[in-house]
Design a protein around this motif. Structure first.
Motif, PDB file in Angstrom:
ATOM      1  N   ASP A  54       1.209  -4.771 -12.610  1.00 39.05           N
ATOM      2  CA  ASP A  54       0.465  -5.497 -13.323  1.00 39.05           C
ATOM      3  C   ASP A  54      -0.894  -5.075 -11.611  1.00 39.05           C
ATOM      4  N   ARG A  55      -1.775  -4.678 -12.530  1.00 35.97           N
ATOM      5  CA  ARG A  55      -2.436  -4.220 -12.262  1.00 35.97           C
ATOM      6  C   ARG A  55      -2.290  -3.157 -10.188  1.00 35.97           C
ATOM      7  N   VAL A  56      -1.305  -2.462 -10.665  1.00 37.28           N
ATOM      8  CA  VAL A  56      -0.390  -1.463  -9.659  1.00 37.28           C
ATOM      9  C   VAL A  56      -1.438  -0.040  -9.420  1.00 37.28           C
ATOM     10  N   SER A  57      -2.208   0.187  -7.579  1.00 32.18           N
ATOM     11  CA  SER A  57      -2.692   0.355  -7.477  1.00 32.18           C
ATOM     12  C   SER A  57      -2.195   1.557  -6.551  1.00 32.18           C
ATOM     13  N   PHE A  58      -2.533   3.040  -6.354  1.00 32.66           N
ATOM     14  CA  PHE A  58      -1.943   3.575  -4.861  1.00 32.66           C
ATOM     15  C   PHE A  58      -2.516   5.578  -5.140  1.00 32.66           C
ATOM     16  N   ASP A  59      -1.950   5.710  -4.220  1.00 31.99           N
ATOM     17  CA  ASP A  59      -2.113   6.850  -4.768  1.00 31.99           C
ATOM     18  C   ASP A  59      -0.841   7.937  -4.070  1.00 31.99           C
ATOM     19  N   VAL A  60      -0.661   9.093  -4.086  1.00 32.35           N
ATOM     20  CA  VAL A  60       0.066   9.757  -3.493  1.00 32.35           C
ATOM     21  C   VAL A  60      -0.916  11.336  -3.102  1.00 32.35           C
ATOM     22  N   LYS A  61      -0.348  11.786  -1.500  1.00 35.36           N
ATOM     23  CA  LYS A  61      -1.326  12.952  -1.022  1.00 35.36           C
ATOM     24  C   LYS A  61      -0.076  13.759  -1.657  1.00 35.36           C
ATOM     25  N   GLU A  62      -1.268  15.575  -1.410  1.00 38.07           N
ATOM     26  CA  GLU A  62       0.109  16.621  -1.189  1.00 38.07           C
ATOM     27  C   GLU A  62       1.282  16.593   0.134  1.00 38.07           C
ATOM     28  N   THR A 122       8.069  19.708  13.880  1.00 40.88           N
ATOM     29  CA  THR A 122       6.723  19.629  14.267  1.00 40.88           C
ATOM     30  C   THR A 122       6.583  18.615  13.145  1.00 40.88           C
ATOM     31  N   ALA A 123       4.858  18.250  13.176  1.00 39.62           N
ATOM     32  CA  ALA A 123       4.330  17.101  12.279  1.00 39.62           C
ATOM     33  C   ALA A 123       3.673  18.062  10.760  1.00 39.62           C
ATOM     34  N   ARG A 124       4.765  17.536   9.482  1.00 37.02           N
ATOM     35  CA  ARG A 124       3.692  18.134   8.569  1.00 37.02           C
ATOM     36  C   ARG A 124       2.401  17.508   7.750  1.00 37.02           C
ATOM     37  N   LYS A 125       1.810  18.387   7.576  1.00 38.41           N
ATOM     38  CA  LYS A 125       0.689  18.043   7.177  1.00 38.41           C
ATOM     39  C   LYS A 125      -0.096  17.101   5.567  1.00 38.41           C
ATOM     40  N   PHE A 126      -0.516  16.561   5.217  1.00 40.52           N
ATOM     41  CA  PHE A 126      -0.794  15.847   3.780  1.00 40.52           C
ATOM     42  C   PHE A 126      -1.971  16.767   3.585  1.00 40.52           C
ATOM     43  N   GLY A 127      -2.185  16.950   2.108  1.00 38.98           N
ATOM     44  CA  GLY A 127      -3.212  18.012   1.473  1.00 38.98           C
ATOM     45  C   GLY A 127      -3.876  16.829   1.365  1.00 38.98           C
TER      46      GLY A 127
END
Lengths: 263, 653
Positions: free
Chosen positions: A28-36, A3-8
């Motif tokens: 050098d000015r790195v941006s990103f995010d990580v979801k649950e 099943t597809a997993r759900k991110f928070g």
């Protein structure tokens, strides 16, 4: 995966991180995010700043610019053990285990932060300290069972082959019951079978415990297979961020990482 | 034992389970190492677990005659599933846990199974993969829920949930379980075991409760096993030996079975449990011995000297003491010291401190390995058996163990040797038939219950059976003397200098042999004699090497002379091949079995020379190198005459 997993929600938010060592700009000015519950891979050629990025998240390095927000709490200066208290565990590119200690004891060290009784209690091994030790041992046995390393429970880690040492190191990180796991090249130097095993364990950890995973890896096939999202760094800058398929099709990535095609 | 009449009335496993739960309800029935700790279940709790599962299966619609496929490592829950199925009048069908999906599919389809109880995600995935092609399969029940949380198919159930459902069912139908147990009869089909035949599809051997329980009981009586035995269930559940040793005998004898933590931890678990009764194929005894020897090499000087000295003494008198033969008092005293200093500590390290009885079977065990364990005082015995016999055909009796025989017929077993040398047997353990394969049943089992083993053998002077080869490979030399190529070849190969041997003789006047020397062993031997050689071909052609091999052949001939039936199959002429037989050249199968037909065709000239009076033969042979190129080797091979031993003189001596 059936099943597809759900991110928070966003668990970790990295915003405009820069760090330089002398004249070298590692990030050098790195941006990103990580979801649950996400598996995020950071890839890039040698010296792209991958390990520096991990070290910043982990509190090993302190970025000169930018902000890291973990579980909604922004932070500037933080030490590694504070990161650990907040629920971040990691493994290292060069295995950092206690070679003379058994697998069991090495994984037990991962429980260190969870032990509430002080040194004296533990030394006396009496009453509550004993109950606590048994509780931790049960947690460690759970990890041993999970990683299928029962046969080497009492073997000194120094005598184990490399692939198994890597697995023990993952076990120690898991014993801390982290919310986020940072893996620095978990598959470096492994043969195909060991790599497949490790992939399965990473997916299982994510699936079974819901742990968010950030990993750095050289082996492209591995990254593409197991990651939900891939961030590509080159010379300290982020050049791509997206699903494995998007990244694979991105011209900048092909040029920078996979080599410029000649046809 | 005063309870014998009671236990003998129990003619099915569910009845035995209830009997054990009543008689020794608080004694451990099964253990499993989980999370680093040995978890135990008593006979009483096992009965409850089986009851819950049987009722749960019934609630899911399991009916008498249904087949239950079981796949996984040795786990208590899987053994319980067997009893639960038997309670309901169904039949458990264990499959090898490492079977690929297609093999499982074959079994599921062939028996038309509606239910499967499996260990974990790996096995569930295999079944899901083939489910579309197995229309009969309705329910899959798994023991270990790890990784299966997201499986939402309605036909996939957790073991614990089925048991929970069963407890509810049991509460509503309180008499259901007991009456189901009471309905079973000894003559009912108890289990189907698929044997991996060397040719064609696997055949399902049907065994009844009477087959298995009577055979198990006879084994227990013969060896005097009690409820205090400790065994480790580590061989595949789909193999008849595991079913007998770790399941049937435990239920009949009331002793505890331990399940190892995983396949990799068997040797550790063996030591922790301290088994008293143990089965292992020769390969495992060999591996353990190799580990011992390696560790002794690494030990300090004093320990090494002590080990060598006392093992030497044990080799001389150990087996005699074990077999209760007269031994000089001084030797006995020395053996006693050795026991204290070496034998017992060594057995302790190996986990054999408490061992009373160990069996080995399956293939020929090297006499050195066999005698090593026996000289330590471990009662290791060979048995000869098959799935069709519920395992026991012959067993070596205590005190009369000879490394090269498989012993005397087990209790209630009759053995007959056919004219062509094939061994036939008849016993209470003889199988009911092959499932849905009457033709194979008729080919194997005669109308009056004799079963063809396909093995050739004969009884020696003491009435011990000797298995020599597959019956179809056995031929005749000149005046109808039996010729068993593999038997001769094994005898030659027990010498360290001989790596491979191929013997010829069927339909000929005498037996002749090709020999491959062992380059390492003979090379070492040559170096110690300052013999120069450039490689295999050169070394193989040297006269001292021929002398060396001739000594080996002579010894084999002397052995054969002592066996009247084989005395005329002594090796008369032999040659040492100029190259090693190789699977790349098609001379071996990938599992290193000689392909006789190909060798015979390829070396026809050499064979002709062996059966002429020439003393050498030029040969040109094509070889395939590692990189796929081919080349030609030229050589002029010597052919030597080996002296034959006189069987009469030998018999008189």
């Amino acid at each position: 995966m059936t099943t597809a997993r759900k991110f928070g929600d966003v668990l970790l938010d990295v915003e405009g991180i820069s760090i330089s060592f002398g004249g070298v700009k590692a990030l050098d000015r790195v941006s990103f995010d990580v979801k649950e519950h996400e598996i995020l891979a950071i890839i890039g050629p040698n010296g792209a700043g991958k390990s520096s990025m991990l070290n910043c998240i982990n509190g090993f390095y302190h970025p000169q610019e930018g902000m890291i927000t973990f579980k909604g709490v922004p932070r500037h200066q933080m030490r590694p053990h504070e990161a650990a208290v907040q629920g971040i565990a990691r493994t290292f590119q060069n295995i950092a285990l206690f070679k003379g200690m058994s697998t069991l004891d090495n994984i037990m060290t991962g429980r260190n932060l969870k032990m509430k009784k002080n040194f004296l209690w533990q030394a006396l091994y009496f009453g509550p300290a004993r109950a606590e030790e048994m509780e931790h041992r049960a947690a460690v046995e759970n990890v041993i069972d999970f990683l299928e390393i029962e046969a080497i429970r009492k073997t000194p880690v120094g005598r184990l082959p490399y692939g198994l040492q890597k697995r023990v190191e993952l076990g120690r990180a898991l014993a801390a019951e982290p919310d986020m796991l940072l893996l620095d090249e978990p598959m470096a130097g492994m043969n195909l079978e060991e790599k497949q095993d490790m992939c399965r364990f990473i997916l299982d950890v994510n699936d079974e415990f819901g742990t968010t995973i950030v990993l750095i890896e050289h082996d492209m096939s591995v990254v593409m297979d197991i990651s939900d999202r891939v961030v590509v760094l080159d010379y300290g800058r982020k050049i791509a961020d997206g699903s494995p398929d998007e990244v694979r099709a991105n011209q900048d990535v092909i040029d920078a990482y996979l080599g410029v095609s000649h046809d | 034992m005063t309870d014998r009449p009671d236990v003998e009335r129990c003619d099915t496993f569910p009845k035995l389970l209830l009997y054990n739960a009543g008689r020794r309800g608080d004694r451990p029935a099964v253990r499993e190492k989980d999370y680093g700790i040995w978890q135990s279940w008593t006979w009483g709790t096992v009965a409850d677990e089986v009851r819950a599962l049987a009722c749960g299966l019934a609630a899911l619609g399991f009916k008498p005659g249904d087949m239950l496929v079981i796949a996984g490592d040795n786990r208590p829950q899987l053994y319980w599933a067997m009893v639960a199925a038997q309670t309901l009048g169904g039949v458990p069908v264990p499959v090898y846990q490492d079977s690929v999906a297609a093999e499982i599919q074959y079994v599921v389809e062939h028996v038309g199974a509606r239910f499967a109880v499996v260990e974990d995600q790996e096995q569930v995935d295999k079944l899901l993969e083939v489910k579309d092609r197995c229309p009969t399969l309705e329910h899959i029940i798994f023991k270990n829920p790890r990784g299966l949380r997201h499986y939402d198919q309605p036909f996939v159930h957790a073991y614990a949930e089925v048991q929970e459902q069963g407890r509810g069912f049991d509460a509503d139908n309180p008499d259901f379980f007991e009456s189901a147990v009471a309905r079973g009869k000894g003559a009912d089909l108890a289990i189907i075991l698929y044997t991996s035949g060397t040719t064609g599809r696997a055949k399902g051997v049907m065994l009844s409760f009477d087959n298995v329980i009577v055979t198990a009981r006879n084994g227990i009586e013969l060896e005097g096993l009690t409820e205090n035995e400790e065994v480790l269930a580590y061989l595949p559940m789909a193999w008849v030996g595991d079913n007998l040793f770790s399941f049937a005998q435990s239920y009949v004898g009331g002793f505890c079975v331990s399940c190892p933590e995983s396949g990799d931890t068997v040797l550790t678990d063996l030591r922790e449990i301290g088994v008293t009764y143990f089965f292992a194929p020769p390969r495992i005894f060999e591996n353990i011995l190799t580990q011992v020897m390696i560790r002794i090499e690494d030990a300090g000087w004093l320990k090494r000297r002590m080990f060598d000295y006392f093992m030497g003494h044990a080799r001389r008198v150990g087996t005699e003491i074990l077999d209760g033969r007269p031994v000089a008092l001084t030797d006995r005293l020395l053996y006693g010291i050795g026991r204290w200093l070496v034998y017992e500590p060594l057995k302790n390290v190996l986990g054999f401190s408490r061992i009373r009885l160990a069996y080995t079977a399956g293939e020929a065990i090297g006499p050195d390995i066999f005698n090593f364990y026996r000289s330590l005082g471990m009662n290791v015995k060979q048995l000869y058996g098959s799935t069709e016999a519920s395992i026991f055909i012959t067993i070596q009796p205590d005190g009369q163990v000879k490394p090269d025989t498989v012993g005397v017929p087990a209790k209630e077993v009759e053995i007959r040797i056919a004219d062509d040398g094939e061994v036939l047997f008849r016993s209470p353990g003889v199988f009911m038939g092959y499932f849905k394969n009457d033709q194979a049943t008729r080919e194997t089992k005669t109308g009056d219950g004799w079963v063809h083993t396909g093995d050739a053998g004969f009884f020696d002077a003491d009435g011990h059976l000797k298995i020599i080869d597959r019956a179809k490979d056995v031929g005749k030399v000149k005046d109808n003397t039996m010729f068993a190529p593999k038997y001769l070849e094994n005898k030659l190969k027990f010498f360290p200098y001989i790596k491979e041997a191929v013997t010829f003789g069927d339909g000929r006047d005498y037996v002749a042999a090709f020999v491959n020397i062992d380059l390492e062993a003979v090379g070492d031997w040559a170096e110690r004699r300052n013999m120069a050689y450039s490689g295999y071909t050169d070394l193989a052609g040297q006269e001292p090497v021929y002398d060396l091999i001739q000594e080996c052949v002579e010894k084999v001939n002397r052995d054969l002379a002592g066996e009247p039936r084989l005395a005329d199959s002594q090796i008369k002429r032999f040659l040492i091949l100029h190259k090693e037989l190789d699977a790349d050249d098609g001379e071996f199968t990938r599992t290193r079995k000689v392909r006789r037909a190909i060798v015979a065709e390829k070396y026809a000239d050499l064979i002709d020379a062996l059966y002429s009076d020439k003393d050498h033969c030029p040969i040109e042979a094509e070889v395939t190198f590692e990189d796929g190129r081919t080349g030609i080797i030229n050589a002029d091979l010597r052919i030597w005459q080996a002296p034959l031993s006189d069987s009469q003189a030998e018999a008189a001596a």
